[in-house]
Design a protein around this motif. Structure first.
Motif, PDB file in Angstrom:
ATOM      1  N   ARG A  84       1.635 -11.627  -4.559  1.00 26.42           N
ATOM      2  CA  ARG A  84       0.746 -10.877  -4.779  1.00 26.42           C
ATOM      3  C   ARG A  84       1.345 -10.647  -6.057  1.00 26.42           C
ATOM      4  NH1 ARG A  84       2.067  -8.903   0.370  1.00 26.42           N
ATOM      5  NH2 ARG A  84       0.760  -7.530   1.637  1.00 26.42           N
ATOM      6  N   GLY A  85       0.354 -10.223  -7.018  1.00 23.93           N
ATOM      7  CA  GLY A  85       0.750 -10.042  -8.531  1.00 23.93           C
ATOM      8  C   GLY A  85       1.308  -8.385  -8.814  1.00 23.93           C
ATOM      9  N   SER A  86       1.168  -7.499  -7.576  1.00 23.33           N
ATOM     10  CA  SER A  86       1.421  -6.288  -8.247  1.00 23.33           C
ATOM     11  C   SER A  86       1.095  -5.687  -6.639  1.00 23.33           C
ATOM     12  CB  SER A  86       1.013  -5.332  -8.914  1.00 23.33           C
ATOM     13  OG  SER A  86      -0.494  -5.661  -9.153  1.00 23.33           O
ATOM     14  N   TYR A  87       1.283  -4.540  -6.569  1.00 22.18           N
ATOM     15  CA  TYR A  87       1.742  -3.898  -4.721  1.00 22.18           C
ATOM     16  C   TYR A  87       0.239  -2.973  -5.417  1.00 22.18           C
ATOM     17  CZ  TYR A  87       2.590  -2.339  -0.441  1.00 22.18           C
ATOM     18  OH  TYR A  87       2.169  -1.883   0.694  1.00 22.18           O
ATOM     19  N   GLN A  88      -0.350  -2.712  -5.007  1.00 20.32           N
ATOM     20  CA  GLN A  88      -1.845  -1.753  -5.229  1.00 20.32           C
ATOM     21  C   GLN A  88      -1.513  -1.326  -4.339  1.00 20.32           C
ATOM     22  OE1 GLN A  88      -5.190  -3.741  -7.553  1.00 20.32           O
ATOM     23  NE2 GLN A  88      -3.544  -5.114  -8.671  1.00 20.32           N
ATOM     24  N   GLN A  89      -1.330  -0.270  -4.139  1.00 20.91           N
ATOM     25  CA  GLN A  89      -1.143   1.309  -2.472  1.00 20.91           C
ATOM     26  C   GLN A  89      -2.006   1.215  -2.218  1.00 20.91           C
ATOM     27  OE1 GLN A  89       1.739   3.441  -3.036  1.00 20.91           O
ATOM     28  NE2 GLN A  89       0.874   5.258  -0.397  1.00 20.91           N
ATOM     29  N   TRP A  90      -3.253   1.444  -2.269  1.00 22.52           N
ATOM     30  CA  TRP A  90      -4.393   1.505  -2.179  1.00 22.52           C
ATOM     31  C   TRP A  90      -5.507  -0.128  -1.563  1.00 22.52           C
ATOM     32  CZ3 TRP A  90      -3.409   2.081  -7.358  1.00 22.52           C
ATOM     33  CH2 TRP A  90      -3.989   0.891  -7.750  1.00 22.52           C
ATOM     34  N   LYS A  91      -4.477  -0.804  -1.964  1.00 22.10           N
ATOM     35  CA  LYS A  91      -5.692  -1.852  -1.528  1.00 22.10           C
ATOM     36  C   LYS A  91      -4.848  -2.740  -0.128  1.00 22.10           C
ATOM     37  CE  LYS A  91      -7.125  -3.975  -6.017  1.00 22.10           C
ATOM     38  NZ  LYS A  91      -7.051  -5.046  -6.372  1.00 22.10           N
ATOM     39  N   GLU A  92      -3.748  -1.914   0.062  1.00 16.31           N
ATOM     40  CA  GLU A  92      -2.738  -1.878   0.874  1.00 16.31           C
ATOM     41  C   GLU A  92      -2.732  -1.087   2.075  1.00 16.31           C
ATOM     42  OE1 GLU A  92      -1.386  -4.272   0.849  1.00 16.31           O
ATOM     43  OE2 GLU A  92      -1.203  -4.983  -0.787  1.00 16.31           O
ATOM     44  N   ASP A  93      -4.283  -0.214   3.056  1.00 13.29           N
ATOM     45  CA  ASP A  93      -4.207   0.682   3.649  1.00 13.29           C
ATOM     46  C   ASP A  93      -3.436   2.014   3.401  1.00 13.29           C
ATOM     47  OD1 ASP A  93      -5.585  -1.492   4.868  1.00 13.29           O
ATOM     48  OD2 ASP A  93      -4.741  -1.642   6.539  1.00 13.29           O
ATOM     49  N   ASN A  94      -2.828   2.488   2.040  1.00 15.19           N
ATOM     50  CA  ASN A  94      -2.467   2.992   1.673  1.00 15.19           C
ATOM     51  C   ASN A  94      -0.934   3.314   1.989  1.00 15.19           C
ATOM     52  OD1 ASN A  94      -3.010   4.428  -0.566  1.00 15.19           O
ATOM     53  ND2 ASN A  94      -3.635   6.758   0.849  1.00 15.19           N
ATOM     54  N   ILE A  95      -0.155   2.587   2.451  1.00 14.27           N
ATOM     55  CA  ILE A  95       1.140   2.392   2.877  1.00 14.27           C
ATOM     56  C   ILE A  95       2.075   2.323   1.754  1.00 14.27           C
ATOM     57  CG2 ILE A  95       2.701   1.380   4.720  1.00 14.27           C
ATOM     58  CD1 ILE A  95       0.073   1.110   6.077  1.00 14.27           C
ATOM     59  N   ALA A  96       2.694   3.381   1.795  1.00 10.63           N
ATOM     60  CA  ALA A  96       3.582   2.965   0.499  1.00 10.63           C
ATOM     61  C   ALA A  96       5.293   1.920   0.515  1.00 10.63           C
ATOM     62  CB  ALA A  96       4.431   4.318   0.091  1.00 10.63           C
ATOM     63  N   PRO A  97       5.617   1.589   0.053  1.00 11.51           N
ATOM     64  CA  PRO A  97       6.962   0.633  -0.019  1.00 11.51           C
ATOM     65  C   PRO A  97       7.763   1.550   0.638  1.00 11.51           C
ATOM     66  CG  PRO A  97       6.090   0.108  -2.200  1.00 11.51           C
ATOM     67  CD  PRO A  97       5.127   1.217  -1.287  1.00 11.51           C
ATOM     68  N   GLN A  98       8.448   1.679   1.811  1.00 12.74           N
ATOM     69  CA  GLN A  98       9.505   2.894   2.334  1.00 12.74           C
ATOM     70  C   GLN A  98      10.760   2.340   2.332  1.00 12.74           C
ATOM     71  OE1 GLN A  98       7.898   0.771   5.607  1.00 12.74           O
ATOM     72  NE2 GLN A  98       5.929   2.040   4.589  1.00 12.74           N
ATOM     73  N   VAL A  99      11.823   1.295   2.549  1.00 14.24           N
ATOM     74  CA  VAL A  99      12.497   0.760   1.274  1.00 14.24           C
ATOM     75  C   VAL A  99      12.577   0.868   0.330  1.00 14.24           C
ATOM     76  CG1 VAL A  99      14.430  -0.936   1.556  1.00 14.24           C
ATOM     77  CG2 VAL A  99      13.683   0.087   3.836  1.00 14.24           C
TER      78      VAL A  99
END
Length: 99
Positions: A84-99
């Protein structure tokens, strides 16, 4: 009667892959970042649905490229390992990093 037409053309928002800031401020900090990242990679190496990254920009909200974080290391459960070039949360099932 005058009717105002909405602008149907929306400008594309760009989410840069870099904020231009250095990853570590000193050699000790850089060593810890890379050690933690490497050990998390090892810990989750057998699970294809745990994404681990270091110094990756995280954009939590679509449409807002100013609100972003660049955690030294992040872990996201239930997301595939892939580049990934960046973590775009809305493109990741809206899953935020947990750690």
């Amino acid at each position: 009667m005058v009717t105002e037409l909405k602008n149907e053309i929306e400008s594309e928002i760009i989410y840069p892959d870099s904020d231009g800031k250095p990853m570590g401020d000193n050699t000790l900090q850089f060593r810890w970042i890379t050690m933690i990242k490497a050990n998390l990679d090892w810990l989750f190496s057998q699970d294809d649905n745990v994404f681990v990254a270091g110094d990756l920009l995280w954009y939590p909200l679509e449409g807002d490229n100013k609100k972003r974080l660049a955690p030294d290391v992040l872990v996201v459960f239930c997301r595939p390992k892939e580049e990934r070039g960046s973590y775009q949360q809305w493109k990741e099932d809206n899953i935020a990093p947990q750690v």
